[in-house]
Design a protein around this motif. Structure first.
Motif, short mmCIF file in Angstrom:
data_model
loop_
_atom_site.label_atom_id
_atom_site.label_comp_id
_atom_site.label_asym_id
_atom_site.label_seq_id
_atom_site.Cartn_x
_atom_site.Cartn_y
_atom_site.Cartn_z
N PHE A 274 10.19 -1.88 16.44
CA PHE A 274 10.06 -3.27 16.01
C PHE A 274 9.43 -3.43 14.63
N ARG A 275 9.31 -2.31 13.92
CA ARG A 275 8.84 -2.40 12.53
C ARG A 275 9.90 -3.18 11.75
N TYR A 276 9.49 -4.25 11.10
CA TYR A 276 10.37 -5.15 10.34
C TYR A 276 11.55 -5.60 11.20
N ILE B 61 6.28 7.74 10.84
CA ILE B 61 6.14 9.07 10.24
C ILE B 61 6.23 9.05 8.71
N SER B 62 6.63 7.93 8.12
CA SER B 62 6.88 7.91 6.68
C SER B 62 5.59 7.97 5.88
N THR B 63 5.57 8.85 4.89
CA THR B 63 4.39 9.01 4.05
C THR B 63 4.81 9.63 2.72
N GLN C 21 14.60 -3.44 11.32
CA GLN C 21 15.44 -3.28 10.13
C GLN C 21 14.98 -2.16 9.22
N THR C 22 14.69 -1.01 9.80
CA THR C 22 14.40 0.15 8.95
C THR C 22 15.32 1.28 9.38
N CYS C 23 15.58 2.17 8.46
CA CYS C 23 16.53 3.24 8.71
C CYS C 23 15.97 4.30 9.66
N VAL C 24 14.65 4.25 9.89
CA VAL C 24 14.04 5.25 10.78
C VAL C 24 13.60 4.63 12.10
N TRP D 193 17.21 -3.96 0.61
CA TRP D 193 16.33 -5.13 0.76
C TRP D 193 15.20 -4.89 1.75
N ASN D 194 15.31 -3.85 2.58
CA ASN D 194 14.34 -3.81 3.69
C ASN D 194 12.96 -3.33 3.28
N PHE D 195 12.89 -2.59 2.17
CA PHE D 195 11.58 -2.23 1.60
C PHE D 195 11.67 -2.49 0.11
N PRO D 196 11.63 -3.76 -0.26
CA PRO D 196 11.92 -4.17 -1.64
C PRO D 196 10.98 -3.61 -2.69
N PRO E 71 8.36 15.14 2.65
CA PRO E 71 9.73 14.86 2.20
C PRO E 71 10.46 13.94 3.17
N PHE E 72 10.99 12.86 2.67
CA PHE E 72 11.72 11.88 3.48
C PHE E 72 13.20 12.03 3.20
N GLY E 73 13.98 12.20 4.26
CA GLY E 73 15.43 12.28 4.05
C GLY E 73 16.13 12.76 5.30
N GLY F 186 8.71 -0.58 -1.77
CA GLY F 186 8.54 0.85 -1.51
C GLY F 186 9.74 1.69 -1.91
N MET F 187 10.96 1.14 -1.73
CA MET F 187 12.13 1.95 -2.08
C MET F 187 12.26 2.11 -3.58
N ILE F 188 11.72 1.17 -4.34
CA ILE F 188 11.77 1.30 -5.81
C ILE F 188 10.73 2.31 -6.28
N THR F 189 9.49 2.15 -5.80
CA THR F 189 8.44 3.06 -6.30
C THR F 189 8.66 4.49 -5.81
N ARG F 190 9.30 4.68 -4.65
CA ARG F 190 9.56 6.03 -4.14
C ARG F 190 10.52 6.77 -5.07
N LYS F 191 11.36 6.01 -5.74
CA LYS F 191 12.30 6.62 -6.68
C LYS F 191 11.75 6.59 -8.11
N ASP G 154 0.84 -1.21 0.00
CA ASP G 154 0.00 0.00 0.00
C ASP G 154 0.88 1.26 0.00
N TYR G 155 1.90 1.24 0.85
CA TYR G 155 2.81 2.39 0.97
C TYR G 155 3.54 2.62 -0.34
N GLY G 156 4.06 1.54 -0.94
CA GLY G 156 4.79 1.66 -2.20
C GLY G 156 3.89 2.14 -3.32
O1 LIG Z 1 14.42 1.89 5.84
C1 LIG Z 1 14.23 2.86 5.22
C2 LIG Z 1 12.91 3.27 4.68
O2 LIG Z 1 13.07 4.48 3.99
C3 LIG Z 1 11.95 3.36 5.80
S1 LIG Z 1 10.37 3.92 5.35
O3 LIG Z 1 9.69 2.80 4.69
O4 LIG Z 1 10.51 5.03 4.39
O5 LIG Z 1 9.75 4.34 6.60
#
Ligand SMILES: O=C[C@H](O)CS(=O)(=O)O
Ligand SMILES: NC(=O)c1ccc[n+]([C@@H]2O[C@H](COP(=O)([O-])OP(=O)(O)OC[C@H]3O[C@@H](n4cnc5c(N)ncnc54)[C@H](O)[C@@H]3O)[C@@H](O)[C@H]2O)c1
Length: 504
Positions: free
Chosen positions: A298-300, A463-465, A303-306, A170-173, A469-471, A175-180, A125-127
């Motif tokens: 404990f999200r994933y 907080i991610s949406t 294993q998330t950067c946030v 690998w952690n958002f296989p 702006p995410f960064g 969402g990280m593609i569609t975000r870019k 859904d997020y991706g």
């Molecule tokens: O792990 C990094 C991702 O960017 C986290 S999030 O899906 O954007 O919250």
């Protein structure tokens, strides 16, 4: 006492992979064609929970990356000249295809990255929301006109930068593609995606769903085993055809790519590591604080950067918060991501799990039931651990200074005023996300504005949406993804046109 897992891996037979029609076995998408690894083998994809092989992907290298760049370049002129409204319609088509195949994508994602199925569904859904967001934003990327001079008209237009290289973790296989890719394609760029070696199947499934919507060559996927990732990266960085590079992953690799892109002066987006402070003030609602802490940490499986990574709890509420947090941690259910009710799955591979275990001191608080479950499940499972950290020591433990990327809760008490906790929180090279739980929002606002991070959640753990702006700042990277005008600008050049001597 923490037990150490023996370094073994159970290589099961091919798992009962859902025979989803979304994956073209052993092939990847380049120039609109599904191509195999003519000169190279394919590499296996493992289920992190069982070690079973769940699929394979072509092990591409420099030569295939050049071919992919050529394909993206050949498709560029036609795609960038497509009207933003038509690109929007095509992205919306891609979005609808993703949503339509949500369950298959989620199950495939869980099989290759281990995240609990409920989280995988949430990621689909997020991706998908990024594809929708940029489908809507693309037609609104307009320029400006200055008619203030009588003899000239000056205007700006926004144009696609060109081919973009996208390297994802690998952690958002998905969402990280569609975000870019959503942003780049909406801007009129064509893309070459290099997904992580642990999760190529979700990337290939995304590409399969894009086939009906995007023209051949608009979206290309180059899959590679870990050993070939540097070669793919070097070609993407060195190519003058690739005008933008967007990377999400570790700070170490990000710095390497940053240097590699200097030779061709690319537009660069780096979403790197973090080490998020989680501040609980003395006037915090502690139930809310625990709810936010659990959601973030404990999200994933952390294993998330946030993920919250350094818990700073005011002395006045430390014992009560710790007690409530431990009760919440105890409720976590460890297991395979496909199993019902699981809230804590495996880490991505044994290397990652061993690294996280090395960060956990023997005196950490670990529930016996979790330790027993992790031992029974296998070497990629790590029991959640709470580690009390004494900040008065000269050197905090490794789990405090390092990004844990696992279910580890370093918990420190702080005394003194808000200035004191802000100084501690900012005492790190990275600055991606931070969290503050407080009763007085004016106080929380003042603290949030002084924290050296790109993002801050106040009384909020997730907080991610796509809409914001995410960064990060400092060594967490450069650029922003998503948001109004932020993410898409990474793939646009603003051109100024001056029409002179008009003498209206
Ligand atoms: O792990 C990094 C991702 O960017 C986290 S999030 O899906 O954007 O919250
Ligand atoms: N800021 C963010 O949005 C974000 C998101 C996810 C992960 N991360 C960070 O990434 C780290 C863990 O993720 P990871 O292990 O996938 O990161 P990683 O940097 O090891 O890998 C990320 C991607 O880069 C590729 N890669 C690795 N070495 C490369 C090289 N020399 N040249 C080109 N590509 C190369 C990998 O194959 C993968 O596709 C953590 O630090 C985490 O915080 C950050």
């Amino acid at each position: 006492m923490m037990r150490r897992f023996v370094r073994t891996r159970r290589f099961g037979t091919r798992a009962d992979v859902d025979e989803t029609v979304l994956v073209v076995p052993g092939k990847t998408l380049i120039g609109g064609e599904w191509v195999g690894a003519q000169k190279r083998a394919v590499f296996p994809v493992f289920d992190p929970a069982t070690g079973d092989v769940v699929g394979s992907a072509p092990d591409m290298g420099a030569a295939e990356t050049e071919i992919a760049i050529d394909a993206a370049s050949s498709a560029l002129e036609s795609w960038r000249r497509t009207s933003p409204r038509d690109r929007s319609r095509r992205l919306r088509q891609w979005h609808d295809s993703i949503v339509e195949r949500r369950e298959e994508l989620a199950r495939l994602m869980t099989l290759e990255c281990g995240k609990p199925l409920a989280e995988a569904r949430g990621e689909v859904d997020y991706g998908a929301s990024f594809v929708e967001w940029f489908a809507e934003e693309g037609p609104r990327c307009v320029g400006s006109v200055d008619a203030s001079c009588s003899d000239r008209r000056m205007l700006t237009t926004r144009q696609a930068v060109g081919c973009a290289g996208l390297i994802t973790p690998w952690n958002f296989p998905l969402g990280m593609i569609t975000r870019k890719a959503g942003a780049a394609l909406a801007a009129g760029c064509t893309v070459v995606v290099k997904p992580a070696e642990d999760t190529p199947l979700t990337a290939l499934a995304l590409a399969k769903l894009a086939e009906g919507a995007l023209p051949p060559g608009a979206l290309n996927v180059v899959t590679a085993a870990r050993a070939n990732a540097p070669a793919v990266g070097e070609v993407l960085c060195a190519s003058p055809v690739v005008r933008a590079l967007s990377f999400t992953g570790s700070t170490e690799v990000g710095k390497r790519l940053y240097a590699q892109c200097a030779g061709t002066v690319k537009k660069l987006g780096l979403e790197l590591g973090g080490n998020a402070p989680f501040v609980v003030l003395d006037d915090a609602d502690l139930d809310l604080a625990v709810e936010c802490a659990m959601a973030s940490k404990f999200r994933y499986s952390g294993q998330t950067c946030v993920c919250a990574d350094r818990f700073l709890v005011h002395d006045a509420v430390f014992d009560d918060f710790e007690d409530r947090l431990l009760r919440a941690i105890r409720k976590l259910e460890i297991g395979r991501g496909l199993d019902d009710g699981v809230t804590l799955g495996p880490l991505i591979n044994q290397r990652a799990a061993d690294r996280v275990r090395s960060l956990i001191p023997d005196d950490a608080a670990v529930f016996d039931k979790h330790a027993a479950a992790a031992r029974a499940l296998g070497p990629t499972f790590v029991a959640p651990a709470l580690v009390r950290v004494d900040l008065d020591l000269d050197h905090p433990p490794p789990c405090w200074d390092n990004e844990n990327f696992g279910p580890v809760v370093p918990l420190a008490r702080f005394r003194g005023d808000d200035d004191a906790v802000i100084e501690i929180a900012n005492r790190h090279a990275t600055g991606l996300a931070a969290y503050v739980v407080a009763g007085d929002l004016r106080r929380a606002w003042r603290i949030a504005e002084r924290l050296e991070t790109g993002m801050c959640g106040v009384n909020q753990g997730i907080i991610s949406t796509a809409t914001m702006p995410f960064g990060g700042v400092k060594e967490s990277g450069i650029g922003r993804e998503g948001g109004i005008g932020f993410g898409i600008s990474e793939y646009l050049e603003d051109k100024y046109l001056c029409f002179g001597n008009l003498h209206f």
